[in-house]
Design an enzyme around this catalytic site. Structure first.
Site, PDB file in Angstrom:
ATOM      1  N   LYS A  48       0.843  -1.202   0.000  1.00  0.00           N
ATOM      2  CA  LYS A  48       0.000   0.000   0.000  1.00  0.00           C
ATOM      3  C   LYS A  48       0.878   1.253   0.000  1.00  0.00           C
ATOM      4  O   LYS A  48       0.606   2.205  -0.732  1.00  0.00           O
ATOM      5  CB  LYS A  48      -0.941  -0.027   1.217  1.00  0.00           C
ATOM      6  N   GLN A  92      -5.186  -1.878   9.694  1.00  0.00           N
ATOM      7  CA  GLN A  92      -4.780  -3.116   9.010  1.00  0.00           C
ATOM      8  C   GLN A  92      -5.264  -4.324   9.822  1.00  0.00           C
ATOM      9  O   GLN A  92      -4.971  -4.432  11.009  1.00  0.00           O
ATOM     10  CB  GLN A  92      -3.247  -3.140   8.862  1.00  0.00           C
ATOM     11  N   ASP A 115     -11.570   1.757   3.843  1.00  0.00           N
ATOM     12  CA  ASP A 115     -11.748   0.303   3.721  1.00  0.00           C
ATOM     13  C   ASP A 115     -13.236  -0.058   3.690  1.00  0.00           C
ATOM     14  O   ASP A 115     -13.595  -1.217   3.448  1.00  0.00           O
ATOM     15  CB  ASP A 115     -11.072  -0.432   4.895  1.00  0.00           C
TER      16      ASP A 115
END
Ligand code: NDP
Length: 275
Positions: A48, A92, A115
């Site tokens: 990322k 994460q 997300d």
């Protein structure tokens, strides 16, 4: 049989995001919060960060100790929620088991939740309203569209029912007028569903769950799974003869790169709404 080349599409999206971002004076800024030191997470975060650098985004990785309290994590998220220079925040996954996953994800401002996993964005997906769609689901749809594979009116079997992948992908496909069946580890006669599908999307983390014997002819197979077998990255699909399918996304090089690219598409969407 044609390979659905997620890596290639990732590069195309990278180029177009880079061009778009080049004209902004203030660059989109993503914060990645990592709790603990999961090895796989380190690799995903690195990908990322590299993508962010390539397209000219700012990306900060906030590494937190495994022992940190849930309250402290929420406090840190709140700090970024109110920081106007931050346009996207992700936590994460996985996070330590002692923590309440939902509480942490829900503490992210839904406008910065790139997300798409907070209750607000998930409820928008349920209600087919415009919101931030989880990156893997968005990536799968983009990959299919890039190869002109329509999902409308198709029978889609999604294998796996996690919020992260299975459920969110199933909802996105339903919103696209697909007929969706969600299967899981308690599904009786899985083969019957798999064989009847036009498109199979598998996200189980079980290598071999899709094999020669349980699929039909000329289906489209999207392999989300990431498994390590003898130190090699493989998907959920184990096929000797790929010619049995019409299209297949490989592992590596299929859905993984699409997930990363989609995360940054989400970031750019959020950025445009926030500035
Ligand atoms: P989870 O473990 O949360 O969910 C797995 C799902 O698969 C569950 O619903 C489970 O059923 C189902 N399942 C497991 N075994 C079987 C089986 N033998 N037959 C039918 N269903 C089965 O995993 P995630 O959804 O988070 O991730 C799934 C996979 O996708 C993993 O390999 C993960 O690493 C990968 N992944 C890849 C991404 C990418 O970008 N490429 C992004 C995110 C995840 P039940 O609910 O009954 O337990």
């Amino acid at each position: 049989m044609e390979i659905l080349d997620g890596k290639k599409i990732n590069q195309e999206i990278m180029k177009s995001l880079k061009n778009e971002i080049a004209i902004f004076d203030v660059k989109p800024r993503l914060v990645i919060i990592q709790i603990g030191n999961n090895e796989a997470s380190n690799i995903y975060i690195e990908r990322k960060v590299n993508f962010a650098v390539e397209i000219g985004c700012e990306c900060k990785v906030e590494k937190l100790k495994n022992e940190i309290s849930e309250e402290k994590v929420v406090e840190i998220i709140n700090k970024y929620n109110s920081d106007e220079s931050v346009h996207g925040i992700i936590v994460q996954l996985p996070i330590p088991e002692v923590m309440d996953n939902r509480k942490i994800l829900n503490s992210i401002d839904y406008r910065k939740d790139v997300d798409g996993l907070s209750n607000i964005n998930l409820s928008k997906l349920v209600n087919n309203e415009k919101g931030i769609v989880p990156a893997t689901a968005r990536g799968i749809l983009t990959l299919l569209k890039q190869y002109n594979i329509s999902v409308e009116k198709k029978n889609i079997v999604v294998l796996g029912r996690s919020t992260l992948v299975g459920k969110s992908t199933a909802l996105l496909m339903l919103n696209q007028n697909s007929t969706v069946t969600v299967c899981h580890s308690n599904t009786v006669d899985l083969d019957k569903y798999l064989k009847s599908a036009d498109i199979i999307i598998t996200a189980t983390g079980q290598h071999g769950v899709i094999n020669e014997s349980n699929i039909g002819e000329n289906q489209v197979v999207i392999d989300v799974g990431t498994n390590f077998v003898e130190n090699k990255l493989v998907g959920d699909v184990k096929l000797n003869n790929l010619d049995k399918v019409s299209y297949i996304s490989p592992v590596p090089g299929g859905v993984g790169p699409m997930t990363v690219a989609s995360l940054f598409q989400n970031l750019l969407d959020s950025y445009k709404k926030l500035i």
